[in-house]
Design an enzyme around this catalytic site. Structure first.
Site, mmCIF file in Angstrom:
data_model
loop_
_atom_site.group_PDB
_atom_site.id
_atom_site.type_symbol
_atom_site.label_atom_id
_atom_site.label_comp_id
_atom_site.label_asym_id
_atom_site.label_seq_id
_atom_site.Cartn_x
_atom_site.Cartn_y
_atom_site.Cartn_z
ATOM 1 C CG ASP A 1 50.845 4.743 99.768
ATOM 2 O OD1 ASP A 1 51.906 4.581 100.387
ATOM 3 O OD2 ASP A 1 49.743 4.312 100.160
ATOM 4 C CG ASP B 1 49.883 2.877 107.157
ATOM 5 O OD1 ASP B 1 49.674 4.006 106.691
ATOM 6 O OD2 ASP B 1 50.061 1.867 106.437
HETATM 7 C C1 DGJ Z 1 49.380 2.743 102.828
HETATM 8 C C2 DGJ Z 1 49.139 4.116 103.371
HETATM 9 O O1 DGJ Z 1 50.030 4.375 104.403
HETATM 10 C C3 DGJ Z 1 47.695 4.228 103.813
HETATM 11 O O2 DGJ Z 1 47.472 5.474 104.400
HETATM 12 C C4 DGJ Z 1 46.804 4.027 102.627
HETATM 13 O O3 DGJ Z 1 46.989 5.074 101.712
HETATM 14 C C5 DGJ Z 1 47.105 2.684 101.988
HETATM 15 N N1 DGJ Z 1 48.498 2.523 101.708
HETATM 16 C C6 DGJ Z 1 46.316 2.521 100.730
HETATM 17 O O4 DGJ Z 1 46.663 1.390 100.053
#
Ligand code: DGJ
Length: 732
Positions: free
Chosen positions: A480, A550
């Site tokens: 991430d 997301d």
């Molecule tokens: C952002 C990501 O896009 C999510 O899927 C998740 O992993 C969160 N970060 C976790 O902090």
């Protein structure tokens, strides 16, 4: 041989699958663009050279140098350029801005020979497409001995030209590059629109079209990340072009830091395109003997419209960019705990989620953010890659063994480039975080970024991430990246090199990726950046798929996946089914609609499986069974976008196998209306002479019939409904 040189006329021909790229070295030793389009013969096409649009022309110094007098008319400004440069009469956007030690800013980059390599060599420290016969054109500024090499790689099975420039200081004194783009390219008329992919968090890669005009249309990022705001991509789309026909040129940068791409309408009626590393907040010092490699741009040409361009990029990136080991292999079918628990879990909860997925054919459990350091919310813990034993009493080992015992693989989340102020790493090494001493630096999501330009910082990350991966049985990593660079400055760079930070961050990131990905060849890596905030070809070189957004709402996903598919294959889009009301939009859509849209990518689930009823579990099992039936088409099929949700009430993706013996169509209707239109669905990409059995209709039709007549879908009443059709050739 894909590269042919007419030595007498000094014309270079680069032949792709159905295309030819041609340029010449003209009478002043200038690399002049001639043609890129459908395949042509190796004829003398110099008759197409024209002049026009002249205005206070600067007669070329090169002519004077050769003939002792100035030409009456010719000026660099009038030649379509393979690399445009400033200071000697070319007033278009230069690819290069240089400052010599005496303060002068002029170069005249003229022909100095060429080489041909059977196989391209990977640029130093940068990702790029693999293989392909490569022409290396050497250019030199005789007065300063500054030079550059223009790289052109051509492939015989895909219609792209991969280009980049290596700048070389072969003079005695230092030079400073204030701009160092990767290419210059020309299209001979202005009947085009610029298409870009813009967006934001949760609304990634929307399509926008801007008319080309006299002046510059540009897209860029200043975030030191490719960004959700604008993708490092631009297309020139001939007016009147649609999905199926029309001329399109695509420009896709294999780069993850600040970039720029520009299309400039020139006063002679042509368009010049250029770009690469963003020259905003950029300068690079080249000492004697040093060189600077620039990122690769992948230029695609199609006369089969936007659909044709996308299929070219999909093939090019699947064959020559993405890790061969994983690109077409069946993907992990994950249950990810993020939306199911956020930070609120312990080992018992994780085991229950994994246990409750049993019987669904989900094969990988991914533990998301919150397993390490003192991480109970997003204020602390980043950088401390050791297990949070308050939450996971038996450590990671216990959970992993439990998950493995259920017959599932285990995946783990990291955010390697970051640090929280409240972390052991920050307390021990505050200087590892990017920031200017004496200034309050910006936080974003309560975190700082680590200074990847410094080797010792990268070493810390590599040692700690690899430490976890080597100690445990982990088969999947979600990498991430949840903020962008601010306060760019490094104690590892001298004062005169601080403006190198942006590109050096990219080089640091690639070094990190190489040392972690290569040290763990069995591990499958997924990229992520608050969803799709860093979805670019360079990231795909290391990570075969990226968490697309997301936003998992099915309606919004039709738009996001539609835009993303312009350049990126479906196999690169990680798409999960989550609960309703959707956490990002609050919308309620039925479970099958969510799955039908998520199945148009590397699918998975992101919810709390412990809330499943037996019926839900059976529904997921059936969905996964259906996904496996089309998985090969998702990973390797040709995509035909049949309905555009940005312009209509419908979305449609049709996937066709390379041999055209199998195909699958998913169509989606946004809103149901009383007494609505009679919708005819388009069917594309089949073999017109093959008979196909259509499973859902229990009928057989000739490909020509299906493609010309289309289908009449029967959507259930209500909003956000899907229909699907599976086509099988009778002789499969
Ligand atoms: C952002 C990501 O896009 C999510 O899927 C998740 O992993 C969160 N970060 C976790 O902090």
């Amino acid at each position: 041989m894909a590269i042919t040189v007419n030595e007498q006329k000094r014309i270079f021909f680069l032949d792709g699958k159905n295309t030819t790229y041609a340029f010449m070295i003209n009478e002043y030793n200038y690399a002049e663009h001639l043609y890129y389009g459908k395949s042509i013969g190796h004829d003398d096409i110099t008759y197409i050279r024209g002049d026009g649009g002249g205005s206070m022309l600067a007669q070329t110094p090169a002519y004077k140098a050769q003939k002792g007098v100035f030409p009456s008319y010719d000026s660099y400004h009038q030649f379509p350029a393979e690399i445009s440069f400033y200071g000697t009469g070319d007033y278009r956007e230069p690819a290069l801005e240089i400052s010599h030690e005496d303060g002068s800013r002029i170069v005249e980059l003229l022909y100095d020979g060429y080489d041909i390599a059977e196989e391209k060599q990977k640029p130093e420290g940068m990702p790029a497409m693999r293989g392909g016969e490569t022409l290396i054109l050497h250019l030199k500024d005789t007065a300063s001995h500054f030079g550059c090499d223009l790289y052109y790689t051509v492939y015989d099975d895909v219609d792209v030209i991969a280009r980049r420039i290596v700048y070389k200081n072969e003079g005695e004194s230092d030079v400073r590059l204030n701009r160092a783009y990767s290419f210059t390219f020309h299209v001979p008329d202005m009947e085009y629109e610029v298409m870009t992919l813009h967006g934001a968090w949760g609304r990634e890669r929307r399509i926008e079209s801007i008319p080309v005009h006299h002046g510059v249309v540009s897209v860029d990022s200043k975030r030191m990340s490719s960004s959700a705001t604008l993708n490092p991509f631009m297309a020139l789309v001939k007016k009147g072009t649609c999905e199926e026909y029309g001329n399109v040129y695509g420009f896709s940068l294999v780069y993850s830091s600040s970039f720029v791409l520009k299309a400039e309408g020139i006063n002679n009626g042509s368009i010049q395109i250029t770009g690469g590393i963003n020259d905003f907040d950029f300068s690079w010092k080249l000492q004697k003997g040093e060189k600077l490699e620039t990122p690769e741009v992948v230029i695609a040409y199609s006369d089969e419209g936007l659909g044709g361009m996308s299929r070219i990029y999909h093939d090019a990136y699947r064959e020559y960019l993405i890790n061969k080991r994983f690109v077409k292999a069946k993907r992990p079918l994950v249950i990810n705990n993020w939306e199911g628990t956020y930070f609120d879990f312990d080992n018992q909860k994780l085991k229950e989620i994994a246990e409750a997925a049993k019987g669904t054919e989900i094969d990988t459990f991914v533990l998301d953010d919150g397993w390490f350091g003192k991480r109970d919310d997003d204020f602390s813990g980043l950088g401390d890659w050791f297990v949070n034993t308050d939450k996971l009493e038996g450590g990671l080992t216990e959970v992993i063994e439990y998950v493995n015992g259920l017959g599932m693989k285990f995946g783990l989340w990291f955010e390697p480039e970051m640090v929280n102020e409240d972390s052991e790493l920050y307390r021990a090494h505050p200087d590892y975080a990017i920031g200017v001493p004496g200034r309050v630096r910006c936080q974003s999501r309560n975190q700082y970024m680590l200074d990847l330009t410094r080797k010792e910082v990268r070493d810390y990350i590599v040692e700690n991430v690899n430490g976890v991966l080597h100690k445990h049985h982990i088969s999947y990593v979600k990498w991430d990246y949840n903020r962008n660079v601010t306060d760019a400055w490094s104690c590892g760079l001298t004062k005169d090199r601080q403006a190198e930070f942006s590109h050096r961050y990219a080089l640091g990131l690639y070094d990190l990726c190489e040392r972690i990905v290569e040290a763990n060849p069995e591990v499958f890596f997924e990229g992520c950046s608050s969803g799709g905030g860093r979805f670019d070809p360079a990231i795909l070189y290391y990570f075969p798929q990226v968490w697309t957004s997301d936003n998992t709402d099915a309606e919004d996903r039709t738009l996001i996946q539609y835009g993303t598919s312009m350049v990126y294959p479906l196999s690169t889009m990680s798409c999960h089914v989550s609960v309703v009301p959707n956490h990002q939009t609050g919308r309620i859509t039925r479970m099958d609609t969510r799955a039908d849209i998520a199945h148009l990518g590397a699918t998975g689930y992101e919810l709390d499986t412990t809330a499943f009823s037996d019926e839900d579990r059976e529904c997921v099992r059936r969905q996964i069974e259906e996904y496996h039936e089309i998985e090969e088409l998702v990973l390797d099929g040709d995509l035909y976008r049949t309905e555009n949700p940005m312009e209509s009430n419908y979305f449609g993706f049709m996937l066709v196998s390379k041999d055209k013996k199998e195909a699958f169509l998913t169509a989606y209707r946004r809103l149901g209306h009383a007494n609505g239109e009679v919708k005819r669905l388009k069917v594309c990409g089949l073999d017109k002479d093959i008979y196909y059995y259509v499973k859902e209709l229990d009928s057989t039709f000739l490909g020509a019939t299906l493609m010309n007549v289309g289908l009449l879908p029967v959507f259930d009443k209500g909003d956000f409904k899907t229909v699907k059709y599976h086509f099988m050739s009778l002789d499969i």
